[in-house]
Design an enzyme around this catalytic site. Sequence first.
Site, mmCIF file in Angstrom:
data_model
loop_
_atom_site.group_PDB
_atom_site.id
_atom_site.type_symbol
_atom_site.label_atom_id
_atom_site.label_comp_id
_atom_site.label_asym_id
_atom_site.label_seq_id
_atom_site.Cartn_x
_atom_site.Cartn_y
_atom_site.Cartn_z
ATOM 1 C CE LYS A 246 -3.802 -2.537 2.288
ATOM 2 N NZ LYS A 246 -4.541 -2.923 3.538
ATOM 3 C CD GLN B 71 -4.176 -4.472 6.451
ATOM 4 O OE1 GLN B 71 -3.994 -3.375 5.915
ATOM 5 N NE2 GLN B 71 -4.041 -5.709 5.821
ATOM 6 C CG ASP C 159 -10.211 0.176 5.062
ATOM 7 O OD1 ASP C 159 -9.843 -0.496 4.104
ATOM 8 O OD2 ASP C 159 -9.236 0.050 5.943
HETATM 9 N N1 GUN Z 1 -7.096 -6.803 5.990
HETATM 10 C C1 GUN Z 1 -7.557 -7.277 4.855
HETATM 11 N N2 GUN Z 1 -8.264 -6.384 3.957
HETATM 12 C C2 GUN Z 1 -8.006 -5.372 4.470
HETATM 13 C C3 GUN Z 1 -8.919 -4.211 4.028
HETATM 14 O O1 GUN Z 1 -9.398 -3.930 2.820
HETATM 15 N N3 GUN Z 1 -8.649 -3.062 4.885
HETATM 16 C C4 GUN Z 1 -7.985 -3.315 6.248
HETATM 17 N N4 GUN Z 1 -8.164 -2.225 6.996
HETATM 18 N N5 GUN Z 1 -7.506 -4.259 6.687
HETATM 19 C C5 GUN Z 1 -7.604 -5.442 5.893
#
Ligand code: GUN
Length: 294
Positions: free
Chosen positions: A49, A93, A116
């Site tokens: 990311k 995360q 998100d």
């Molecule tokens: N863990 C797995 N996929 C995601 C996501 O799309 N966002 C976040 N914050 N954690 C994740």
Amino acid sequence: MATILDGKKLRDKILAGLKNGLDKLDKKPQLVVILVGDDPASKIYVNNKKKTAEKLGIISQIINYPSDVTEQELLARIKELNDDDSVTAILVQLPLPEHINKDNVMNAITPAKDVDGFTPANFGKLFSGQQPHVYPCTPKGILLLLDEYNIEIAGKHAVIIGRSNIVGKPLAQMLLNRNATVTICHSRTKNLADITKTADIVVSAVGGKIIEENMLKNDCIVVDVGIFKDETGKTRGDVNFEYASKVASYITPVPGGVGPMTITSLMLNTVELFKEKLSPAARGILEVSGVLDE
Ligand code: GUN
């Protein structure tokens, strides 16, 4: 043979458009990612990311806490980030360690920085038919991919396997908004194959061997969100690709399908939140790049 839904190709196209728009602006968005603990998969995702953001000129930092960080400490940091005008997007995360209440953490993020779309305000808006600040990344990426290949959604029976807040639930609502007939299946569903055989669109988001021979209808569309290593160490998805690619009309590969689209959506969402803070003229520059429309 099914047509491959190429997530890498669409990612490259969308990110080139985003970079082009961002290059023309003096101010840049800042994405802050909070990672708790040292789960190897989460570390890889988070680093990807950051790397992708930086390539686009998005300022990005990872705040890494040890797995024994207290909930209080996390909440205090999120409050600081909420109050910091230079931070435009916050991502925590998931999963978090068990001693931390995930809901308290999500509730602490200000909705206008919730990249998100997981806060109750944004999630609630999605489910009540209002416009959230942003839509959750994986479902959004899946819809972008289906749209790129002009796949009609209205009237189709979409079967989603997995009921998580990250994928299954928001995707169901987003497909419903696009007039699909939606079935959500999960670990307690009986006779899964009977249901998947009626699906025009199958989305599997479990992380195990789920779709095997004789479970799909001819010419269906298969979206595989799962990714894991099998007994031999090979990276694969939930779907038996060899079987499904012979039966389906379209299919996502693993890797190279949904994964790149999730990260693309995160970048789009980061810019979307930033856009809300820009003057109309600057916003126009980003809109010219043609990628910000839902
Ligand atoms: N863990 C797995 N996929 C995601 C996501 O799309 N966002 C976040 N914050 N954690 C994740």
